[in-house]
Design a protein around this motif. Structure first.
Motif, PDB file in Angstrom:
ATOM      1  N   ASP A   2     -15.113   0.019   0.214  1.00 34.80           N
ATOM      2  CA  ASP A   2     -13.741  -0.336  -0.156  1.00 34.80           C
ATOM      3  C   ASP A   2     -12.869   0.924  -0.250  1.00 34.80           C
ATOM      4  OD1 ASP A   2     -14.656  -2.893  -0.387  1.00 34.80           O
ATOM      5  OD2 ASP A   2     -14.595  -2.951  -2.574  1.00 34.80           O
ATOM      6  N   CYS A   3     -11.581   0.718  -0.061  1.00 40.10           N
ATOM      7  CA  CYS A   3     -10.627   1.813  -0.249  1.00 40.10           C
ATOM      8  C   CYS A   3     -10.700   2.310  -1.694  1.00 40.10           C
ATOM      9  CB  CYS A   3      -9.224   1.312   0.061  1.00 40.10           C
ATOM     10  SG  CYS A   3      -7.934   2.514  -0.297  1.00 40.10           S
ATOM     11  N   GLU A   4     -10.647   3.615  -1.853  1.00 42.82           N
ATOM     12  CA  GLU A   4     -10.718   4.179  -3.204  1.00 42.82           C
ATOM     13  C   GLU A   4      -9.509   3.788  -4.061  1.00 42.82           C
ATOM     14  OE1 GLU A   4      -9.688   8.676  -3.146  1.00 42.82           O
ATOM     15  OE2 GLU A   4     -10.176   8.168  -1.076  1.00 42.82           O
ATOM     16  N   CYS A   5      -8.441   3.320  -3.403  1.00 47.18           N
ATOM     17  CA  CYS A   5      -7.222   2.947  -4.137  1.00 47.18           C
ATOM     18  C   CYS A   5      -7.231   1.489  -4.585  1.00 47.18           C
ATOM     19  CB  CYS A   5      -5.993   3.140  -3.251  1.00 47.18           C
ATOM     20  SG  CYS A   5      -5.789   4.796  -2.640  1.00 47.18           S
ATOM     21  N   LEU A   6      -8.201   0.720  -4.148  1.00 47.20           N
ATOM     22  CA  LEU A   6      -8.120  -0.732  -4.317  1.00 47.20           C
ATOM     23  C   LEU A   6      -7.903  -1.159  -5.770  1.00 47.20           C
ATOM     24  CD1 LEU A   6      -8.166  -3.487  -3.075  1.00 47.20           C
ATOM     25  CD2 LEU A   6     -10.664  -3.417  -3.055  1.00 47.20           C
ATOM     26  N   ALA A   7      -8.609  -0.544  -6.676  1.00 43.85           N
ATOM     27  CA  ALA A   7      -8.508  -0.976  -8.076  1.00 43.85           C
ATOM     28  C   ALA A   7      -7.120  -0.726  -8.660  1.00 43.85           C
ATOM     29  CB  ALA A   7      -9.560  -0.258  -8.912  1.00 43.85           C
ATOM     30  N   THR A   8      -6.439   0.263  -8.128  1.00 44.22           N
ATOM     31  CA  THR A   8      -5.152   0.641  -8.744  1.00 44.22           C
ATOM     32  C   THR A   8      -3.965   0.488  -7.802  1.00 44.22           C
ATOM     33  OG1 THR A   8      -5.609   2.924  -8.096  1.00 44.22           O
ATOM     34  CG2 THR A   8      -6.199   2.290 -10.352  1.00 44.22           C
ATOM     35  N   CYS A   9      -4.197   0.069  -6.559  1.00 43.82           N
ATOM     36  CA  CYS A   9      -3.092  -0.020  -5.587  1.00 43.82           C
ATOM     37  C   CYS A   9      -2.053  -1.023  -6.084  1.00 43.82           C
ATOM     38  CB  CYS A   9      -3.632  -0.459  -4.226  1.00 43.82           C
ATOM     39  SG  CYS A   9      -2.390  -0.365  -2.924  1.00 43.82           S
ATOM     40  N   PRO A  10      -0.817  -0.582  -6.273  1.00 39.72           N
ATOM     41  CA  PRO A  10       0.193  -1.481  -6.823  1.00 39.72           C
ATOM     42  C   PRO A  10       0.709  -2.493  -5.808  1.00 39.72           C
ATOM     43  CG  PRO A  10       1.155   0.653  -6.358  1.00 39.72           C
ATOM     44  CD  PRO A  10      -0.310   0.757  -6.042  1.00 39.72           C
ATOM     45  N   PHE A  30      -7.839  -4.378   5.619  1.00 36.72           N
ATOM     46  CA  PHE A  30      -7.646  -2.957   5.293  1.00 36.72           C
ATOM     47  C   PHE A  30      -8.501  -2.508   4.098  1.00 36.72           C
ATOM     48  CE2 PHE A  30      -3.789  -4.023   7.644  1.00 36.72           C
ATOM     49  CZ  PHE A  30      -3.750  -2.992   8.556  1.00 36.72           C
ATOM     50  N   CYS A  31      -8.217  -3.037   2.943  1.00 36.65           N
ATOM     51  CA  CYS A  31      -8.793  -2.497   1.701  1.00 36.65           C
ATOM     52  C   CYS A  31     -10.315  -2.581   1.665  1.00 36.65           C
ATOM     53  CB  CYS A  31      -8.219  -3.213   0.501  1.00 36.65           C
ATOM     54  SG  CYS A  31      -6.452  -3.509   0.630  1.00 36.65           S
ATOM     55  N   LYS A  32     -10.841  -3.658   2.241  1.00 38.31           N
ATOM     56  CA  LYS A  32     -12.294  -3.838   2.249  1.00 38.31           C
ATOM     57  C   LYS A  32     -12.835  -3.666   3.654  1.00 38.31           C
ATOM     58  CE  LYS A  32     -12.039  -6.947  -1.662  1.00 38.31           C
ATOM     59  NZ  LYS A  32     -12.277  -8.289  -2.188  1.00 38.31           N
ATOM     60  N   ASN A  34     -11.015  -1.550   7.257  1.00 42.46           N
ATOM     61  CA  ASN A  34     -10.531  -0.341   7.918  1.00 42.46           C
ATOM     62  C   ASN A  34      -9.392   0.306   7.112  1.00 42.46           C
ATOM     63  OD1 ASN A  34     -10.193   1.620   9.836  1.00 42.46           O
ATOM     64  ND2 ASN A  34      -9.096   0.305  11.284  1.00 42.46           N
ATOM     65  N   PHE A  35      -9.715   0.782   5.919  1.00 38.07           N
ATOM     66  CA  PHE A  35      -8.645   1.308   5.050  1.00 38.07           C
ATOM     67  C   PHE A  35      -8.022   2.583   5.597  1.00 38.07           C
ATOM     68  CE2 PHE A  35     -12.684   2.792   3.278  1.00 38.07           C
ATOM     69  CZ  PHE A  35     -12.500   4.166   3.252  1.00 38.07           C
ATOM     70  N   GLU A  36      -8.753   3.297   6.454  1.00 42.45           N
ATOM     71  CA  GLU A  36      -8.179   4.530   7.008  1.00 42.45           C
ATOM     72  C   GLU A  36      -7.010   4.253   7.945  1.00 42.45           C
ATOM     73  OE1 GLU A  36     -11.675   6.458   8.496  1.00 42.45           O
ATOM     74  OE2 GLU A  36     -11.968   7.526   6.617  1.00 42.45           O
ATOM     75  N   ALA A  37      -6.862   2.993   8.362  1.00 42.53           N
ATOM     76  CA  ALA A  37      -5.736   2.609   9.213  1.00 42.53           C
ATOM     77  C   ALA A  37      -4.551   2.095   8.405  1.00 42.53           C
ATOM     78  CB  ALA A  37      -6.179   1.533  10.201  1.00 42.53           C
ATOM     79  N   CYS A  38      -4.688   1.998   7.107  1.00 41.29           N
ATOM     80  CA  CYS A  38      -3.614   1.490   6.244  1.00 41.29           C
ATOM     81  C   CYS A  38      -2.515   2.541   6.091  1.00 41.29           C
ATOM     82  CB  CYS A  38      -4.193   1.144   4.866  1.00 41.29           C
ATOM     83  SG  CYS A  38      -2.941   0.807   3.628  1.00 41.29           S
ATOM     84  N   ALA A  39      -1.272   2.102   6.336  1.00 42.82           N
ATOM     85  CA  ALA A  39      -0.138   3.029   6.218  1.00 42.82           C
ATOM     86  C   ALA A  39      -0.062   3.626   4.819  1.00 42.82           C
ATOM     87  CB  ALA A  39       1.153   2.294   6.555  1.00 42.82           C
TER      88      ALA A  39
HETATM   89  S1  SF4 Z   1      -6.184   0.025   1.975  1.00 37.39           S
HETATM   90 FE1  SF4 Z   1      -4.027   0.434   1.575  1.00 37.39          FE
HETATM   91  S2  SF4 Z   1      -3.224  -1.385   0.557  1.00 37.39           S
HETATM   92 FE2  SF4 Z   1      -5.467  -1.426   0.411  1.00 37.39          FE
HETATM   93  S3  SF4 Z   1      -5.966  -0.493  -1.547  1.00 37.39           S
HETATM   94 FE3  SF4 Z   1      -6.032   1.104   0.016  1.00 37.39          FE
HETATM   95  S4  SF4 Z   1      -3.990   2.033  -0.017  1.00 37.39           S
HETATM   96 FE4  SF4 Z   1      -3.848   0.038  -1.057  1.00 37.39          FE
END
Ligand code: SF4
Length: 74
Positions: A2-10, A30-32, A34-39
């Protein structure tokens, strides 16, 4: 992984609270996935969390260059 930001991504709380189906699709893509492609993730890695525009969608990779230019990071 998972993206490291998932828990806190607003993004999901602020922008997608009333769109649970779309939210799930984006999370799976994206989050779970290909998060590296997330803007948002790209801005997070390049410039820091505080520079991610609140309304930037994970799919808006075409906005990334301009955002980084405006921040004078590119
Ligand atoms: S993939 Fe993008 S939208 Fe998803 S948690 Fe990470 S930064 Fe946020």
């Amino acid at each position: 992984m998972d993206c490291e930001c998932l828990a806190t991504c607003p993004f999901f709380n602020d922008q997608m609270a009333d769109k649970p189906a779309t939210s799930e699709l984006l999370k799976n893509q994206f989050c779970k996935g290909n998060f590296e492609a997330c803007a948002r993730y790209i801005i997070f890695k390049s410039a820091g969390r505080e520079h991610i525009p609140a309304n930037l969608f994970p799919t808006q990779r075409d906005h990334v260059d301009q955002i980084l230019k405006d921040l004078q990071i590119q």
